[in-house]
Design a protein around this motif. Sequence first.
Motif, PDB file in Angstrom:
ATOM      1  N   VAL A  57       0.861  -1.186   0.000  1.00 36.75           N
ATOM      2  CA  VAL A  57       0.000   0.000   0.000  1.00 36.75           C
ATOM      3  C   VAL A  57       0.893   1.231   0.000  1.00 36.75           C
ATOM      4  O   VAL A  57       1.905   1.285   0.708  1.00 36.75           O
ATOM      5  CB  VAL A  57      -0.922   0.014   1.228  1.00 36.75           C
ATOM      6  N   GLY A  67      -3.176   4.974   4.129  1.00 34.79           N
ATOM      7  CA  GLY A  67      -2.574   3.767   3.570  1.00 34.79           C
ATOM      8  C   GLY A  67      -1.899   2.918   4.616  1.00 34.79           C
ATOM      9  O   GLY A  67      -1.981   1.685   4.587  1.00 34.79           O
ATOM     10  N   ALA A  71      -2.904  -0.956   5.382  1.00 34.71           N
ATOM     11  CA  ALA A  71      -1.907  -2.023   5.353  1.00 34.71           C
ATOM     12  C   ALA A  71      -1.878  -2.769   6.681  1.00 34.71           C
ATOM     13  O   ALA A  71      -1.789  -4.005   6.722  1.00 34.71           O
ATOM     14  CB  ALA A  71      -0.522  -1.455   5.028  1.00 34.71           C
ATOM     15  N   ALA A  81       0.648  -7.724   4.254  1.00 28.70           N
ATOM     16  CA  ALA A  81       0.666  -6.391   3.642  1.00 28.70           C
ATOM     17  C   ALA A  81       1.722  -5.525   4.311  1.00 28.70           C
ATOM     18  O   ALA A  81       2.116  -5.763   5.450  1.00 28.70           O
ATOM     19  CB  ALA A  81      -0.710  -5.746   3.767  1.00 28.70           C
ATOM     20  N   PHE A  83       3.302  -1.133   4.093  1.00 29.66           N
ATOM     21  CA  PHE A  83       3.197   0.203   3.528  1.00 29.66           C
ATOM     22  C   PHE A  83       4.567   0.630   3.011  1.00 29.66           C
ATOM     23  O   PHE A  83       5.584   0.426   3.683  1.00 29.66           O
ATOM     24  CB  PHE A  83       2.708   1.204   4.566  1.00 29.66           C
ATOM     25  N   ILE A 104      -1.529  -1.276  -3.980  1.00 35.29           N
ATOM     26  CA  ILE A 104      -2.668  -0.375  -3.805  1.00 35.29           C
ATOM     27  C   ILE A 104      -2.138   1.047  -3.718  1.00 35.29           C
ATOM     28  O   ILE A 104      -1.396   1.385  -2.792  1.00 35.29           O
ATOM     29  CB  ILE A 104      -3.481  -0.719  -2.549  1.00 35.29           C
ATOM     30  N   GLY A 174     -11.187   0.651   2.688  1.00 36.81           N
ATOM     31  CA  GLY A 174     -10.080  -0.252   2.999  1.00 36.81           C
ATOM     32  C   GLY A 174     -10.475  -1.274   4.049  1.00 36.81           C
ATOM     33  O   GLY A 174     -10.154  -2.461   3.929  1.00 36.81           O
TER      34      GLY A 174
END
Length: 332
Positions: A57, A67, A71, A81, A83, A104, A174
């Motif tokens: 992300v 974000g 994440a 995930a 960031f 993303i 999200g």
Amino acid sequence: MLKAFDANTAKRALELAREALQIETDALAALHARLASDESVGQAVSLLLNCKGRVVVSGIGKSGHIGRKIAATLASTGTPALFVHPAEAAHGDLGMVTSDDAFIAISYSGESAELMAILPVVKRMGGVVISMTGKPESSLAQLADVHLDVSVAKEACPLNLAPTASTTVTLALGDAIAVALLDLRGFKEEDFARSHPGGALGRRLLTHVRDIMRSGDAIPAVGLDTVLPDALLEITQKGMGMTAVVDPDGRPAGVFTDGDLRRMIDKVQDFSKVVMRDVMHANPRSIGPDQLAVDAVAVMEQFRINQMLVVDAAGKLVGALHIHDLTRAKVI
């Protein structure tokens, strides 16, 4: 010292707060209605569900803050995930992204220069790109494999400038995607606990009896023919308010507590002649060492007891548990 608001200022502050909340509420309602005929979320979830790598992300400014939260939520609910800051990615951190990852990209304008500088590289690598913007015709939206529309009629900011309603909508979407992935992956409470070992749920679902029970010499235990004074010495030394009474094979035959002693005071004249087999409570409550500590709590609460014995598969005494042990371990 804080200066008190006058009545008019306080009233105006409340009006502004309520107005901001209403704008954000309306923005979420509009997103909810929009998704009824928008297949993009389903497409994004499908891409993320089938992603062989991680979800990366990225965003800058307020979008970057959102974000990071997205994440973190994905990672804690079963979707690996992380960031990546787009500016740092342009100077080396893009090496963390692989062709198996899904990317993303978050930018309300859809024209973030920092993102647009790295996304062509991600695309050339073969990575999947999902964009979240408020401008479906933006450069970022056009570049993405799937575009998620997070547009809002207006920001909650009175100047219609500061990202407020738009960041709320982006964060909510999200969360919605993370929840959908959680369910589709069959993510359970136990999985969540493994991602949160330091939290209350983690302690409840990951702590076993063997992790907190008293063992070895710390277990209060006497034999069936032990006289009461010796049993009282064992209770005092071990500090659990009770002692197990075990047979020659080390299996609990009963338990004797300090409460039992208090109830005997008016009935027994000579304690030196009292033996445990005659005054113990037979068939004491017990639990296995591999059971969850929270199961021990349930038994203690059900039978209103403060101590339990721990026995192995062969029925032999291997530990003892006090309600205080569970409290110290923050299981309760």
